[in-house]
Design an enzyme around this catalytic site. Structure first.
Site, PDB file in Angstrom:
ATOM      1  N   LYS A  23       1.017  -1.446   0.132  1.00  0.00           N
ATOM      2  CA  LYS A  23      -0.090  -0.026  -0.090  1.00  0.00           C
ATOM      3  C   LYS A  23       0.813   1.123  -0.168  1.00  0.00           C
ATOM      4  CE  LYS A  23      -1.586   2.498   3.192  1.00  0.00           C
ATOM      5  NZ  LYS A  23      -1.544   4.006   2.466  1.00  0.00           N
ATOM      6  N   GLU A  42      -1.407   7.343   0.377  1.00  0.00           N
ATOM      7  CA  GLU A  42      -2.439   7.622  -0.507  1.00  0.00           C
ATOM      8  C   GLU A  42      -2.115   9.129  -1.215  1.00  0.00           C
ATOM      9  OE1 GLU A  42      -2.382   7.194   2.819  1.00  0.00           O
ATOM     10  OE2 GLU A  42      -3.432   8.355   4.002  1.00  0.00           O
ATOM     11  N   GLY A  79       7.378   4.845   7.864  1.00  0.00           N
ATOM     12  CA  GLY A  79       6.523   6.082   8.156  1.00  0.00           C
ATOM     13  C   GLY A  79       6.900   6.503   9.558  1.00  0.00           C
ATOM     14  N   GLY A  80       5.746   7.354  10.065  1.00  0.00           N
ATOM     15  CA  GLY A  80       5.757   7.953  11.293  1.00  0.00           C
ATOM     16  C   GLY A  80       5.746   7.076  12.545  1.00  0.00           C
ATOM     17  N   THR A 120       2.152   6.156  13.797  1.00  0.00           N
ATOM     18  CA  THR A 120       1.486   5.093  12.923  1.00  0.00           C
ATOM     19  C   THR A 120       2.270   3.566  13.227  1.00  0.00           C
ATOM     20  OG1 THR A 120       1.250   6.773  11.281  1.00  0.00           O
ATOM     21  CG2 THR A 120       0.662   4.231  10.552  1.00  0.00           C
ATOM     22  N   GLY A 121       3.468   3.628  13.457  1.00  0.00           N
ATOM     23  CA  GLY A 121       4.334   2.536  13.648  1.00  0.00           C
ATOM     24  C   GLY A 121       3.758   1.899  14.966  1.00  0.00           C
ATOM     25  N   GLU A 147      10.411   0.983  10.061  1.00  0.00           N
ATOM     26  CA  GLU A 147      11.497   2.117   9.480  1.00  0.00           C
ATOM     27  C   GLU A 147      10.781   3.437   9.973  1.00  0.00           C
ATOM     28  OE1 GLU A 147      14.473   1.967   8.720  1.00  0.00           O
ATOM     29  OE2 GLU A 147      14.659  -0.164   8.386  1.00  0.00           O
ATOM     30  N   CYS A 149      13.836  11.119   6.605  1.00  0.00           N
ATOM     31  CA  CYS A 149      13.763  10.784   7.777  1.00  0.00           C
ATOM     32  C   CYS A 149      15.136  11.071   8.508  1.00  0.00           C
ATOM     33  CB  CYS A 149      13.539   9.256   7.803  1.00  0.00           C
ATOM     34  SG  CYS A 149      14.610   8.295   6.510  1.00  0.00           S
ATOM     35  N   GLU A 158      10.196  15.253  15.337  1.00  0.00           N
ATOM     36  CA  GLU A 158      10.543  15.315  13.994  1.00  0.00           C
ATOM     37  C   GLU A 158       9.766  16.440  13.411  1.00  0.00           C
ATOM     38  OE1 GLU A 158       9.240  11.894  11.805  1.00  0.00           O
ATOM     39  OE2 GLU A 158      11.191  11.970  10.745  1.00  0.00           O
TER      40      GLU A 158
HETATM   41  N1  LIG Z   1      13.403   5.348   8.696  1.00  0.00           N
HETATM   42  C1  LIG Z   1      13.283   5.453   7.295  1.00  0.00           C
HETATM   43  O1  LIG Z   1      13.913   4.811   6.559  1.00  0.00           O
HETATM   44  C2  LIG Z   1      12.074   6.389   6.964  1.00  0.00           C
HETATM   45  C3  LIG Z   1      12.203   6.692   5.439  1.00  0.00           C
HETATM   46  C4  LIG Z   1      11.069   7.526   4.821  1.00  0.00           C
HETATM   47  C5  LIG Z   1      10.168   7.967   5.760  1.00  0.00           C
HETATM   48  N2  LIG Z   1      10.179   7.697   7.294  1.00  0.00           N
HETATM   49  C6  LIG Z   1       9.179   8.525   8.173  1.00  0.00           C
HETATM   50  O2  LIG Z   1       8.058   8.637   7.435  1.00  0.00           O
HETATM   51  C7  LIG Z   1       7.299   9.804   8.234  1.00  0.00           C
HETATM   52  C8  LIG Z   1       6.603  10.528   7.071  1.00  0.00           C
HETATM   53  O3  LIG Z   1       5.968   9.664   6.245  1.00  0.00           O
HETATM   54  P1  LIG Z   1       4.323   9.842   6.418  1.00  0.00           P
HETATM   55  O4  LIG Z   1       3.923  10.970   6.763  1.00  0.00           O
HETATM   56  O5  LIG Z   1       3.679   9.322   5.045  1.00  0.00           O
HETATM   57  O6  LIG Z   1       4.012   8.747   7.374  1.00  0.00           O
HETATM   58  P2  LIG Z   1       2.610   8.106   8.124  1.00  0.00           P
HETATM   59  O7  LIG Z   1       3.113   7.214   9.162  1.00  0.00           O
HETATM   60  O8  LIG Z   1       1.529   9.153   8.265  1.00  0.00           O
HETATM   61  O9  LIG Z   1       2.131   7.156   6.868  1.00  0.00           O
HETATM   62  C9  LIG Z   1       2.811   6.183   6.397  1.00  0.00           C
HETATM   63  C10 LIG Z   1       2.017   5.109   5.792  1.00  0.00           C
HETATM   64  O10 LIG Z   1       1.138   4.753   6.739  1.00  0.00           O
HETATM   65  C11 LIG Z   1      -0.096   4.559   6.648  1.00  0.00           C
HETATM   66  N3  LIG Z   1      -0.892   4.572   7.514  1.00  0.00           N
HETATM   67  C12 LIG Z   1      -1.362   5.661   8.336  1.00  0.00           C
HETATM   68  N4  LIG Z   1      -2.177   5.081   9.288  1.00  0.00           N
HETATM   69  C13 LIG Z   1      -2.077   3.878   9.262  1.00  0.00           C
HETATM   70  C14 LIG Z   1      -2.698   3.077  10.263  1.00  0.00           C
HETATM   71  N5  LIG Z   1      -3.329   3.059  11.186  1.00  0.00           N
HETATM   72  N6  LIG Z   1      -2.516   1.712  10.061  1.00  0.00           N
HETATM   73  C15 LIG Z   1      -1.628   1.353   8.787  1.00  0.00           C
HETATM   74  N7  LIG Z   1      -1.358   2.178   8.008  1.00  0.00           N
HETATM   75  C16 LIG Z   1      -1.428   3.577   8.369  1.00  0.00           C
HETATM   76  C17 LIG Z   1      -0.347   5.889   5.463  1.00  0.00           C
HETATM   77  O11 LIG Z   1      -1.347   5.707   4.644  1.00  0.00           O
HETATM   78  C18 LIG Z   1       1.003   5.764   4.669  1.00  0.00           C
HETATM   79  O12 LIG Z   1       0.965   4.680   3.558  1.00  0.00           O
HETATM   80  C19 LIG Z   1       8.435  10.513   8.813  1.00  0.00           C
HETATM   81  O13 LIG Z   1       8.176  10.173  10.319  1.00  0.00           O
HETATM   82  C20 LIG Z   1       9.639   9.949   8.324  1.00  0.00           C
HETATM   83  O14 LIG Z   1      10.919  10.030   9.101  1.00  0.00           O
HETATM   84  C21 LIG Z   1      11.204   6.845   7.740  1.00  0.00           C
HETATM   85  C1  LIG Z   2      16.041   6.571   4.084  1.00  0.00           C
HETATM   86  N1  LIG Z   2      15.839   7.608   3.006  1.00  0.00           N
HETATM   87  C2  LIG Z   2      16.930   8.333   3.336  1.00  0.00           C
HETATM   88  C3  LIG Z   2      16.095   7.390   1.499  1.00  0.00           C
HETATM   89  C4  LIG Z   2      14.681   8.358   3.086  1.00  0.00           C
HETATM   90  C5  LIG Z   2      14.300   8.813   4.366  1.00  0.00           C
HETATM   91  O1  LIG Z   2      13.300   9.373   4.544  1.00  0.00           O
END
Ligand SMILES: NC(=O)c1ccc[n+]([C@@H]2O[C@H](COP(=O)([O-])OP(=O)(O)OC[C@H]3O[C@@H](n4cnc5c(N)ncnc54)[C@H](O)[C@@H]3O)[C@@H](O)[C@H]2O)c1
Ligand SMILES: C[N+](C)(C)CC=O
Length: 490
Positions: free
Chosen positions: A175, A178, A228-229, A232-233, A250, A284, A385
């Site tokens: 997925k 969105e 993701g965030g 959510t994680g 991640e 990130c 963040e």
């Molecule tokens: N560590 C890494 O490698 C890495 C890489 C890229 C981004 N990130 C992190 O991602 C975040 C930004 O991305 P974002 O705003 O899209 O994050 P987010 O957590 O809002 O969304 C990420 C994904 O999770 C889905 N999601 C949302 N609620 C959910 C639920 N209840 N259950 C399952 N899935 C759900 C979203 O639809 C989306 O596809 C930042 O915190 C960033 O640091 C981390």
């Molecule tokens: C993992 N990286 C650095 C590619 C994207 C982080 O948001």
């Protein structure tokens, strides 16, 4: 403007509800595509397709060399379609075209790396402490994988999951965010062209609380890999406990960039800007926390401010643009809130802190590159963040203080140390509680090296050999070569 379909069980389909979502260009708010807005029913259908492909299909048992060959073909198709993919990524995220092109090169590299690794682990013989026996350890695909990706690096983060999972012999439902699903839908076309058995890869476009939650909860999913965030994680981790799924998380970071007075001044200034403002800070591992040795603070900050004034904001498609808009209106609101918080907390706003003025910026989700000086580690803008173009500056006097401040965070994704003293570089890099530490550099990542976080930045690693192992189970097979009655029970 194109109407897209999603990819389930080898077919291009609409959402069962018929619902759709408009995808917006963050530079001008134009609708660039319409995609299916899937619900839980669609997610369940995709999971069943992946389950069947795993339990009854040829993919998991196909010789690993053949799986690798298919991944090489994917890499070639990505290279062939690089310009179209990069254009789509920029239209969808707002990042500059140069960044998107670099992402596509990286993505092809990831597929190529796992193509090569697919057949390299033939298992391991163990010296069993029992006579007339042989013992071996083999790796097998973990099963059906749910994959959830964010909007900042849509296809790159998807590739870090798809390539190793395919190499391992898993089947999957992915997925995308969105907000930015377009390149992920495009890669489904490329995977179809290469020809994977139906149901092996399924792409479902929809929201987190519906499709994402279904992937996390569904007991037919064996592993969930999420980028993701942090909030959510945590939800995903809870939902995954349903059937004790394997989890890979991640999450975010609040990454320190430590500059000692004995570093190369020019280079450290240059990289400090790139560390935080690359992709408008929506990274990130962005170097959003500058820790600078007190005796060079004034000169360093003066130079930063001077150079920030020259950063060219604009349309990511324009080759002169150095920083595009933020990816969504909602995210800009969040970033702007943090700017207000910083001011309320008493940090000193040196530059930026507002939307740029002028006709070129009217419709885009822009925020100017921003610097807060005089920050302390108890401030929310230092701890949380912000994920935007906001740099916070703290000072330190000793190596111990720099390490203490750098580690004073719930996160542990990445950090950097700038110094001319290589003994100090080694000491500091070992003392930082982070998954990646750069010495006299910032940002490099590549398929051969593992990526992931200490502390609340996540669980597990992507990339490298570990990134493949995440998608496998280990099995110990013991064979008695000379079985005789035990007579334990007479
Ligand atoms: N560590 C890494 O490698 C890495 C890489 C890229 C981004 N990130 C992190 O991602 C975040 C930004 O991305 P974002 O705003 O899209 O994050 P987010 O957590 O809002 O969304 C990420 C994904 O999770 C889905 N999601 C949302 N609620 C959910 C639920 N209840 N259950 C399952 N899935 C759900 C979203 O639809 C989306 O596809 C930042 O915190 C960033 O640091 C981390
Ligand atoms: C993992 N990286 C650095 C590619 C994207 C982080 O948001």
């Amino acid at each position: 403007m194109e109407t897209k379909r999603m990819f389930i069980d080898g077919e291009w389909v609409e959402a069962q509800s018929g619902e759709t979502r408009e995808i917006i260009n963050p530079y001008n708010q134009e609708v660039i595509a319409v995609v299916p807005e899937a619900g839980r029913d669609d997610a369940k259908r995709a999971i069943q397709a992946a389950r069947k492909a795993f339990d009854e299909g040829l993919w998991p048992d196909m010789p690993a060399t053949e799986r690798g060959q298919k991944l090489y073909q994917v890499a070639e198709l990505i290279e062939k379609n690089k310009e179209e993919l990069a254009r789509l990524e920029t239209l969808d995220t707002g990042k500059t075209l140069v960044e998107s092109q670099a992402d596509m090169d990286d993505i092809a590299g990831v597929f190529r790396y796992y193509a090569g690794l697919a057949d390299k682990d033939g298992g391991e013989m163990i010296d069993a402490p029992i006579e007339n026996a042989v013992s071996k350890v083999v790796r097998e695909p973990v099963g059906v994988c749910g994959m959830i990706t964010p909007w900042n690096y849509p296809l790159l983060q998807a590739s870090w999951k798809l390539a190793p999972a395919l190499a391992a012999g898993c089947t999957m439902v992915l997925k995308p965010s969105e907000i930015t699903p377009l390149t992920t839908l495009k890669i489904a076309e490329l995977l179809e062209e290469v020809g994977f058995p139906k149901g092996v890869v399924n792409i479902v476009t929809g929201a987190g609380p519906t499709v994402g939650a279904e992937l996390s909860e569904n007991t037919d999913v064996d592993l969930i890999s999420f980028t993701g965030g942090i909030e959510t994680g945590k939800k995903i981790m809870q939902a995954a406990s349903n059937n004790v799924k394997k989890i890979a998380l991640e999450l975010g970071g609040k990454n320190p960039n430590i500059v000692f007075a004995d570093s190369d001044f020019e280079t450290a200034v240059d990289y400090a800007l790139n560390a935080v403002y690359f992709h408008a800070g929506q990274v990130c591992s962005a170097g959003a926390r500058l820790l600078v040795e007190e005796n060079i603070h004034d000169r360093f900050v003066e130079e930063l401010v001077k150079r920030v004034k020259n950063i060219k904001l604009g349309n990511g498609m324009d080759e002169n643009t150095q920083m595009g808009p933020l990816t969504s209106a909602e995210h800009r609101t969040k970033v702007e809130k943090y700017i207000e918080i910083g001011k309320e907390e008493g940090a000193k706003l040196l530059i930026g802190g507002k939307r740029p003025e002028g006709a070129a910026f009217e419709k885009g989700f822009f925020v100017e590159p921003t610097i807060f000086d005089g920050c302390t580690s108890d401030m929310r803008i230092v701890q949380e963040e912000t994920f935007g173009p906001i740099l916070t500056i703290e000072t330190f006097r000793t190596e111990e203080e720099a390490i203490r401040l750098a580690n004073d965070t719930i996160y542990g994704l990445a950090g950097a140390v700038w110094t001319g003293d290589m003994n100090r570089a080694q000491r500091v890099s070992r003392a930082l509680r982070m998954g990646t530490v750069w010495i006299n550099d910032f940002h490099p990542y590549f398929p051969q090296a593992p990526w992931g976080g200490y502390k609340q930045s996540g669980i597990g690693r992507e990339l490298g050999k570990t990134g493949l192992e995440e998608y496998t189970e280990q099995k110990h097979i013991f064979q008695n070569l000379d079985p005789q009655p035990m007579k334990w029970f007479g």
